[in-house]
Write a protein that holds these residues in place. Structure first.
Motif, PDB file in Angstrom:
ATOM      1  N   SER A   1       2.567  11.684  33.217  1.00 20.70           N
ATOM      2  CA  SER A   1       2.031  12.405  32.091  1.00 20.70           C
ATOM      3  C   SER A   1       2.325  13.822  32.273  1.00 20.70           C
ATOM      4  O   SER A   1       2.343  14.529  33.427  1.00 20.70           O
TER       5      SER A   1
ATOM      6  N   TYR B   1      12.550  12.032  28.837  1.00 23.05           N
ATOM      7  CA  TYR B   1      11.452  11.322  28.952  1.00 23.05           C
ATOM      8  C   TYR B   1      11.132  11.199  30.351  1.00 23.05           C
ATOM      9  O   TYR B   1      11.601  11.138  31.321  1.00 23.05           O
TER      10      TYR B   1
ATOM     11  N   TYR C   1       1.536   9.464  22.980  1.00 22.84           N
ATOM     12  CA  TYR C   1       2.380   8.921  23.835  1.00 22.84           C
ATOM     13  C   TYR C   1       3.635   9.783  23.770  1.00 22.84           C
ATOM     14  O   TYR C   1       4.094  10.315  24.799  1.00 22.84           O
TER      15      TYR C   1
ATOM     16  N   PHE D   1      12.091  12.444  35.611  1.00 23.22           N
ATOM     17  CA  PHE D   1      12.445  12.240  34.071  1.00 23.22           C
ATOM     18  C   PHE D   1      13.951  11.822  34.099  1.00 23.22           C
ATOM     19  O   PHE D   1      14.716  11.790  34.962  1.00 23.22           O
TER      20      PHE D   1
ATOM     21  N   ASP E   1       3.204  13.255  25.211  1.00 22.56           N
ATOM     22  CA  ASP E   1       2.462  13.585  26.470  1.00 22.56           C
ATOM     23  C   ASP E   1       3.980  13.067  27.422  1.00 22.56           C
ATOM     24  O   ASP E   1       3.702  12.925  28.676  1.00 22.56           O
ATOM     25  N   HIS E   2       5.061  12.735  26.915  1.00 30.59           N
ATOM     26  CA  HIS E   2       5.769  11.844  27.808  1.00 30.59           C
ATOM     27  C   HIS E   2       7.362  12.549  27.282  1.00 30.59           C
ATOM     28  O   HIS E   2       8.355  11.918  27.978  1.00 30.59           O
TER      29      HIS E   2
ATOM     30  N   SER F   1       3.340  19.016  23.977  1.00 32.94           N
ATOM     31  CA  SER F   1       2.091  18.539  24.439  1.00 32.94           C
ATOM     32  C   SER F   1       1.312  19.802  24.355  1.00 32.94           C
ATOM     33  O   SER F   1      -0.086  19.742  24.415  1.00 32.94           O
TER      34      SER F   1
ATOM     35  N   PRO G   1       8.042   9.653  32.711  1.00 35.73           N
ATOM     36  CA  PRO G   1       7.324   8.423  32.732  1.00 35.73           C
ATOM     37  C   PRO G   1       5.810   8.807  33.193  1.00 35.73           C
ATOM     38  O   PRO G   1       4.928   7.994  32.714  1.00 35.73           O
TER      39      PRO G   1
END
Length: 260
Positions: A140, A136, A81, A154, A84-85, A68, A138
């Motif tokens: 931002s 991952y 997406y 995460f 940012d995740h 990001s 969830p």
């Protein structure tokens, strides 16, 4: 450390920094440490004393690719997406655990040969792991990065190459002597080093400590594709209670620093 792990280490971290040069991603580095509960052929499955007794420690170095943010221009990457995740985590870790039998068969007051043989068995294993996980978030990543005091939960999934060094012995004498081990463990022990692959999954959260640093806690499950990691492997056809491969649970705490 064997040559395979050294080679893999060079490939993983070399490719990470080459990726930065080509695509402009930013990097994070950190350290982790915490207690490990090793689930093996020592003790009884799902027994609380086994799970709490066969515990050790783990330490590690971690590296993240942050999609990001671009460090060289002090700017965000194009907003998608995935950027940012998700983060890609590389890791080199080490864990060591002392092992012995716990549970019903050693707790009961018995002078039987079998009980005394189980009580006398001892073991340990030391495992070096290297690999990658995709994490991952969830929420931002950009919002978390910009807010001191924020939490960033995460989950992750990945694979590691694991090099293990087990030891098995008995306080009754050499394990190759008659009458030292229970029948199920005769010919089913090994003190030889080995290697295997493992799958790793974890759940945790970060805490934004400062603009360039985070605290982290995560709970890891790691399953090895071998039943020799602990140095024991009874015949699963005769002893189905020992058919599962070795695995562990690791609660680790970490500190992560964002590189400029």
């Amino acid at each position: 450390m064997p040559r395979k792990i050294l080679f893999f280490l060079l490939v993983v971290f070399g490719s990470s920094f080459a990726t930065r040069a080509q695509f402009g991603f930013s990097h994070e580095i950190g350290v982790i440490a915490g207690p490990v509960a090793f689930m093996s052929d020592y003790g009884e499955r799902f027994d609380l004393k086994t799970n709490s007794g066969n515990t050790g420690y783990g330490i590690g170095l971690i590296h993240y690719l942050n999609f990001s943010y671009r460090a060289e221009c002090n700017c965000y990457t194009p907003e998608t997406y995935f950027n940012d995740h998700f983060k890609l985590r590389s890791e080199l870790s080490y864990n060591k655990t002392q092992l012995q039998h716990f549970g019903e068969w050693v707790d009961k007051k018995s002078n039987s040969t079998f009980t005394q043989q189980l009580k006398a068995m001892r073991g340990s294993t030391a495992v070096t792991n290297i690999g990658m996980q995709l994490e991952y978030f969830p929420l931002s990543i950009r919002d978390f990065t910009a807010t001191n005091g924020a939490f960033g939960p995460f989950i992750s999934l990945g694979a590691q190459y694991s090099y293990f060094s087990p030891e098995a012995w008995s306080t009754r004498g050499r394990i190759d002597q008659p009458g030292v081990l229970p029948t199920k463990y005769i010919g089913a022990t090994s003190n030889d080093d080995g290697s295997t692959w493992s799958v790793v999954g974890s759940v945790g959260t970060r805490y934004k400590l400062t603009e360039l640093s985070d605290l982290m806690v995560d709970l890891r499950w790691q399953y090895y594709f071998s039943n020799w990691v602990d140095g024991l492997n009874p015949d699963e056809n005769l002893y189905p209670e020992n058919k599962a491969n070795d695995w562990l649970v690791w609660l680790n705490f970490g500190y992560i620093y964002y590189l400029d």
